[in-house]
Design a protein around this motif. Structure first.
Motif, mmCIF file in Angstrom:
data_model
loop_
_atom_site.group_PDB
_atom_site.id
_atom_site.type_symbol
_atom_site.label_atom_id
_atom_site.label_comp_id
_atom_site.label_asym_id
_atom_site.label_seq_id
_atom_site.Cartn_x
_atom_site.Cartn_y
_atom_site.Cartn_z
ATOM 1 N N VAL A 280 0.833 -1.197 0.000
ATOM 2 C CA VAL A 280 0.000 0.000 0.000
ATOM 3 C C VAL A 280 0.875 1.257 0.000
ATOM 4 N N HIS A 281 1.932 1.231 0.823
ATOM 5 C CA HIS A 281 2.824 2.386 0.917
ATOM 6 C C HIS A 281 3.521 2.652 -0.416
ATOM 7 N N ALA A 282 4.025 1.588 -1.044
ATOM 8 C CA ALA A 282 4.769 1.739 -2.296
ATOM 9 C C ALA A 282 3.902 2.352 -3.386
ATOM 10 N N PHE A 283 2.668 1.905 -3.490
ATOM 11 C CA PHE A 283 1.820 2.425 -4.549
ATOM 12 C C PHE A 283 1.250 3.798 -4.212
ATOM 13 N N GLY A 284 1.256 4.119 -2.936
ATOM 14 C CA GLY A 284 0.947 5.498 -2.564
ATOM 15 C C GLY A 284 2.064 6.422 -3.009
ATOM 16 N N GLU A 285 3.328 5.949 -2.897
ATOM 17 C CA GLU A 285 4.485 6.721 -3.339
ATOM 18 C C GLU A 285 4.493 6.891 -4.859
ATOM 19 N N ILE A 286 4.085 5.851 -5.561
ATOM 20 C CA ILE A 286 4.056 5.927 -7.025
ATOM 21 C C ILE A 286 3.072 7.003 -7.481
ATOM 22 N N ALA A 291 -4.536 3.781 -6.732
ATOM 23 C CA ALA A 291 -3.697 2.578 -6.639
ATOM 24 C C ALA A 291 -3.603 2.070 -5.210
ATOM 25 N N ALA A 292 -3.383 2.987 -4.261
ATOM 26 C CA ALA A 292 -3.253 2.556 -2.867
ATOM 27 C C ALA A 292 -4.541 1.905 -2.365
ATOM 28 N N GLY A 293 -5.694 2.467 -2.791
ATOM 29 C CA GLY A 293 -6.972 1.886 -2.395
ATOM 30 C C GLY A 293 -7.179 0.517 -2.997
ATOM 31 N N ILE A 294 -6.763 0.353 -4.265
ATOM 32 C CA ILE A 294 -6.889 -0.945 -4.928
ATOM 33 C C ILE A 294 -6.023 -1.981 -4.236
ATOM 34 N N VAL A 295 -4.785 -1.597 -3.938
ATOM 35 C CA VAL A 295 -3.868 -2.527 -3.264
ATOM 36 C C VAL A 295 -4.398 -2.856 -1.874
ATOM 37 N N ASN A 296 -4.972 -1.886 -1.210
ATOM 38 C CA ASN A 296 -5.538 -2.148 0.115
ATOM 39 C C ASN A 296 -6.672 -3.155 0.030
ATOM 40 N N PHE A 297 -7.469 -3.084 -1.038
ATOM 41 C CA PHE A 297 -8.530 -4.075 -1.245
ATOM 42 C C PHE A 297 -7.941 -5.467 -1.447
ATOM 43 N N VAL A 298 -6.830 -5.530 -2.167
ATOM 44 C CA VAL A 298 -6.185 -6.821 -2.426
ATOM 45 C C VAL A 298 -5.653 -7.430 -1.129
ATOM 46 N N VAL A 299 -4.984 -6.623 -0.309
ATOM 47 C CA VAL A 299 -4.437 -7.172 0.932
ATOM 48 C C VAL A 299 -5.561 -7.522 1.907
ATOM 49 N N LEU A 300 -6.674 -6.795 1.835
ATOM 50 C CA LEU A 300 -7.849 -7.172 2.616
ATOM 51 C C LEU A 300 -8.340 -8.553 2.179
ATOM 52 N N THR A 301 -8.369 -8.781 0.872
ATOM 53 C CA THR A 301 -8.763 -10.084 0.333
ATOM 54 C C THR A 301 -7.829 -11.182 0.826
#
Length: 474
Positions: A280-286, A291-301
């Motif tokens: 989440v942090h890395a894609f927030g930096e990008i 992107a960060a919200g999408i990645v957060n959904f993935v890690v929630l999954t």
């Protein structure tokens, strides 16, 4: 052919419905290598070890492959749903089967707590006003319902959970490589492979600090052995299990080593910290929109996937214990849908302790439960390895038939993996933060000792019970 006939023909010797197809078993195996230990725990490990954490995940991955090949040989020798406890019972005696079964059950109960904790933290990314314990409770109830319906529903839910994780990590790697090679996004100016050594070197805190992360790294690999629990409900275990195990190396290379290589090249390691997902942090930096919200959904999954698997596993392990008179007989019953509903219900109720921890100590809940789960997982892996060593000895002596899926190197690599796990246990004892799990382990050992003594007093024959296979081991 009627549906009743189909159901009858598709039931295993243990009474389970063989409702897990090859597609589902393969994806369960893949998803088992991608959990909250990577998505959430990697942040703390990166902060401690820097870029060298990549090497630690690779080293642990090699050991995990040795463990899984040992398990694979045992599974093709005798595929049963309560595999770890059954093999410990057969090759080491009923006491070790009793301890292993209950300890693996404990591992998944506390892992379920960890996953609920992580899921609640991820929800706070979008809704910080919702208390962690509320989110944890909602997820607990929903996944409980999924596991009660049928193994087919469990398999289908787990398939799609795993599909999301796999697709997302591959997407993350592609995007990260794009940032590195094309230089786009907010992180493009600083992204470079040199980030792996430019900030105080590859081992910025010393080799010792890197090695101390192995205990946390091992937690990331918990659940890879879940394919062994699915053996009693797989449609074709002789075909699906070897394939699932043999694909483990590339899963480790891509999902752990590859993903961390890309992330730590895009964002320097000093930007990461414990308590947040490095993805989440890395894609927030990008700086990619959403992107960060999408990645957060993935890690929630990922967290929900692991919790889902934990509920599945606990019910099957309690049923195996009940079948061997090592747990109350009520746990041995299957409902009309061929699921061990009582065992699942009791396990889920205990996972509810995780909800309480999220209410009482939300900032420490994840650390407490992951350390206990790691200790329980290490015991389970040790029993797999020792059982494999005993099995190979019996095969070499001609007392047991050879498996159709022999582990490379015979018992040698099992010895290597066993010594490695003993070393990790020593590291846990040395680490003051993780040491709490050994105190819990000592209390658990006392509880198991008392439980075994009660069993022997009620059934004096249980201590001498040996099935035909154990007699052959000698």
């Amino acid at each position: 052919m009627t549906s009743a006939q189909v159901d009858t023909e598709n039931v295993s010797e243990e009474g389970y419905e063989r409702g897990l197809g090859s597609r589902q078993v393969q994806m369960i195996a893949i998803g088992g290598a991608i959990g909250v230990g990577l998505f959430m725990g990697a942040g703390a490990n990166i902060a401690k070890a820097g870029p060298s954490i990549i090497l630690m995940y690779a080293l642990a991955g090699v050991i995990i492959f040795f463990i899984m090949r040992a398990l694979g040989e045992l599974l093709l020798y005798r595929p049963v749903s309560g595999s770890f406890a059954e093999y410990a019972r057969e090759f080491l005696g009923p006491f070790f089967g009793f301890v292993t079964g209950w300890t693996y059950w404990l591992m998944w109960v506390v892992t379920g707590m960890a996953e609920l904790t992580a899921a609640a933290i991820y929800i706070n990314f979008w809704f910080p006003e919702i208390p962690q314990w509320v989110s944890a409770l909602v997820f607990l109830v929903v996944l409980f319902g999924v596991n009660l319906i049928s193994v087919k529903i469990f398999g289908e839910v787990e398939f799609w959970f795993s599909m999301i994780k796999v697709t997302a990590i591959l997407g993350m790697i592609v995007i990260g490589l794009g940032v590195l090679t094309l230089g786009f996004s907010d992180a493009g100016d600083t992204a470079s492979v040199s980030n792996l050594w430019a900030h105080d070197g590859f081992f910025p805190n010393g080799i010792g600090s890197s090695l101390m992360t192995l205990q946390g790294v091992m937690f990331a690999y918990l659940a890879v052995e879940l394919v062994g629990v699915t053996a009693g409900e797989s449609e074709n275990p002789e075909k699906t299990l070897p394939k699932a195990i043999n694909t483990l190396p590339w899963r480790i290379i891509v999902f752990y080593v590859g993903a961390l290589l890309v992330i730590l090249s895009v964002v320097k390691w000093t930007d990461f910290s414990a308590g947040e997902s490095p993805f989440v942090h890395a894609f927030g930096e990008i700086g990619i929109p959403l992107a960060a919200g999408i990645v957060n959904f993935v890690v929630l999954t990922a967290a929900l996937s692991s919790c889902n698997s934990g509920m599945y596993s606990t019910g099957r392990m309690l049923r195996d214990l009940a079948a061997n008179s090592e747990a109350p007989q009520v746990f041995g019953k299957l409902n009309a849908r061929k699921t061990p509903a009582v065992g699942i219900t009791v396990s889920v109720a205990l996972m509810g302790i995780g909800v309480v921890l999220n209410y009482v100590v939300p900032e420490k809940a994840f650390l407490y439960v992951t350390s206990v789960a790691t200790a329980a997982g290490i015991w389970t892996w040790m029993m797999i390895l020792v059982s494999h060593i005993r099995y190979r000895s019996a095969v070499d002596a001609g007392r047991l038939r050879a498996s159709s899926f022999p582990a490379p190197g015979g018992a040698l690599f099992s010895w290597v993996a066993l010594l490695f796990l003993i070393g990790v246990t020593g590291m846990i004892a040395y680490d003051k933060d993780a040491r709490v799990c050994l105190y819990v382990a000592a209390g658990w050992a006392v509880a198991l000792g008392v439980g075994w003594a009660i069993l022997k007093s009620r059934n004096p024959q249980i201590a001498e019970r040996r099935d035909a296979e154990f007699q052959k081991v000698g």
